[in-house]
Design a protein around this motif. Structure first.
Motif, PDB file in Angstrom:
ATOM      1  N   GLU A 189       0.807  -1.219   0.000  1.00 45.41           N
ATOM      2  CA  GLU A 189       0.000   0.000   0.000  1.00 45.41           C
ATOM      3  C   GLU A 189       0.845   1.277   0.000  1.00 45.41           C
ATOM      4  N   TRP A 236       0.946   0.557  -5.994  1.00 40.50           N
ATOM      5  CA  TRP A 236      -0.395   0.567  -5.419  1.00 40.50           C
ATOM      6  C   TRP A 236      -1.096   1.906  -5.690  1.00 40.50           C
ATOM      7  N   HIS A 287      -4.665  -0.237  -8.270  1.00 37.97           N
ATOM      8  CA  HIS A 287      -5.077  -1.256  -7.317  1.00 37.97           C
ATOM      9  C   HIS A 287      -6.587  -1.448  -7.391  1.00 37.97           C
ATOM     10  N   SER A 288      -7.027  -2.651  -7.019  1.00 39.11           N
ATOM     11  CA  SER A 288      -8.437  -3.007  -7.102  1.00 39.11           C
ATOM     12  C   SER A 288      -9.121  -3.057  -5.750  1.00 39.11           C
ATOM     13  N   TYR A 289      -8.337  -3.146  -4.661  1.00 35.09           N
ATOM     14  CA  TYR A 289      -8.901  -3.396  -3.345  1.00 35.09           C
ATOM     15  C   TYR A 289      -8.520  -2.270  -2.383  1.00 35.09           C
ATOM     16  N   ASN A 290      -9.173  -2.284  -1.220  1.00 36.39           N
ATOM     17  CA  ASN A 290      -8.916  -1.251  -0.227  1.00 36.39           C
ATOM     18  C   ASN A 290      -7.618  -1.476   0.546  1.00 36.39           C
ATOM     19  N   SER A 291      -7.150  -2.703   0.572  1.00 32.49           N
ATOM     20  CA  SER A 291      -5.894  -3.019   1.246  1.00 32.49           C
ATOM     21  C   SER A 291      -5.257  -4.200   0.549  1.00 32.49           C
ATOM     22  N   ILE A 333      -9.348  -9.870   1.428  1.00 27.82           N
ATOM     23  CA  ILE A 333      -9.747  -9.710   0.024  1.00 27.82           C
ATOM     24  C   ILE A 333     -10.518 -10.941  -0.453  1.00 27.82           C
TER      25      ILE A 333
END
Length: 448
Positions: free
Chosen positions: A158, A163, A167-171, A177
């Motif tokens: 992150e 990132w 990026h596709s996700y919050n973390s 995920i």
């Protein structure tokens, strides 16, 4: 989600039913990847150890390839579409007694959780319950998994430019995920991974008995991935292997060795110079391109996105003709898409198609190809009538070399955008030119 095939054999003669017993050391592997470079850097791990490994795309299934890696071209798709595409490819290409490897990006780009969920659902609907063994680390390229989180060069993912840009996700906390995609997940720390082969195998058996969907395995070194591979290989009939080229290399290393493939004992036709494509905005690729551009005999071309979107006009034709003329003179051409300080990745697929159209004349003249960025490479190769790549060896970890299949045969090197070093393209140029120039029976360089 498409429904599974109910007839034991579909139109391509493939079966989704278990129908055959997977041996403890399987010789046939199907690799599903979300882009071309990922498919290639996993497949080459097997080719380096003597197995015929082919990368295909666009619905092609190459007969006789014990290792078949398919580019689903799903990196930029929304989650539901990426999942559906993987399920459809699985329906068309999966065969009994085949080990299944789901390649995911080591920095979690794209839709790895949705793709894995779709893959597991399709397998289970067909009567083949599977546990995903998830180990995305690629230590040779400084990507590791610690406490379930991805790290790049020792930093949390992150906190990296990778990132921030894509990026596709919050973390980057992988268990979370996967859980958000509806999967039942358990994380295994380094103590469990390094706790002995028998203990780790028992842990995997317990997860199967419990009905878990995925085990996420921490890995800090290549040896950690080898521990996972050795412990789990006897259970391959019940597993989907999920990872990057690091895990593929660990698996290929413990399978029985075969006689290594040799590059064809002939000289390639010198129709022109080498074509280098840079379709990635990653720092590693741009640094390597800058070093290559400084070499003698390399012509550099920067293509504005606006020209690619036009698909014609004076500027378009000037660039297309100039690149082709450079190659026909026997010089090498370096072609990069202009990105600016704040690149917009949302139009990557559109620009890749535009670049492929611009370079059709150049591609036909080139004696060999280097491409960084999977969308760019696949679009150009498909436009040239090439149906696949038979993998041969590596320039360096994550940078494989293969021979094209289809309308013409030429050497091609692919590279994920964020892999490599400042001298990667220069090294690839040296090896490609040596291959094109050497006579039949000439010296073949040891790439490792």
């Amino acid at each position: 989600m498409p429904q599974p095939v109910r007839d034991p054999l579909d139109r391509s003669g493939c079966s989704l039913q278990r129908g055959g017993t997977l041996p403890a050391t399987p010789s046939n592997w199907l690799i599903l990847a979300d882009d071309l470079t990922g498919a290639a850097d996993c497949a080459v791990a097997f080719a380096r150890r003597g197995r015929r490994a082919v990368v295909a795309w666009g619905g092609t299934v190459e007969p006789g390839a014990g290792i078949l890696a398919i580019d689903a071209d799903s990196r930029r798709l929304p989650a539901a579409q990426a999942s559906a595409r993987h399920a459809q490819i699985l329906r068309d290409a999966y065969r009994p007694a085949t080990a299944l490897f789901k390649k995911i990006d080591s920095t979690l780009r794209g839709q790895p959780a949705a793709e894995l969920a779709g893959t597991l659902e399709m397998l289970r609907e067909s009567g083949a319950p599977r546990l995903a063994l998830v180990a995305p680390a690629f230590p040779a390229n400084r990507r590791t998994l610690r406490n379930g989180r991805v790290h790049v060069e020792g930093q949390s993912l992150e906190s990296t430019p990778l990132w921030a840009r894509d990026h596709s996700y919050n973390s980057a906390f992988l268990p979370e995920i996967l859980a958000m995609a509806g999967l039942r997940v358990r994380a295994l720390g380094l103590d469990a991974v390094r706790g002995g082969e028998a203990s780790l195998r028992n842990t995997i058996r317990a997860a199967l008995a419990e009905g878990l969907d995925a085990l996420v395995c921490d890995s800090d070194t290549s040896a950690d991935l080898q521990h996972v591979a050795r412990a789990a290989l006897p259970l391959a009939a019940d597993l989907v292997w999920v990872g990057s080229a690091g895990l593929a290399d660990a698996l290929a290393a413990i399978l029985p060795a075969s006689a290594g493939p040799a590059l064809p004992e002939r000289r390639f036709a010198r129709s022109g110079g080498l074509l280098f494509l840079v379709g990635s905005v990653a720092e590693a690729s741009r640094a390597a391109a800058a070093e290559l551009a400084a070499q003698p005999g390399v012509g550099s071309f920067v293509v504005p996105p606006a020209v690619l979107r036009q698909g014609g006009g004076e500027d378009w034709h000037v660039l297309a003709d100039g690149i082709a003329a450079t190659l026909l003179r026997g010089e090498d051409a370096l072609v990069a898409i202009e990105t600016g300080d704040h690149p917009d990745l949302a139009h990557g697929a559109e620009l890749a198609r535009g670049l492929a159209a611009l370079l059709q004349k150049a591609g036909s003249a080139a004696g060999g190809l280097f491409a960084t960025g999977g969308e760019t490479a696949c679009a150009l190769l498909a436009a040239l009538g090439i149906r696949g790549i038979e993998m041969q060896r590596e320039i360096e970890p994550g940078v494989p070399l293969g021979l094209t299949l289809g309308r013409r045969s030429m050497p091609v090197v692919t590279k994920a955008g964020a892999f490599g070093h400042p001298d990667t393209m220069t090294k690839a140029r040296q090896q490609l030119r040596a291959l094109l120039d050497e006579p039949a029976g000439g010296k073949k360089d040891d790439d490792r």
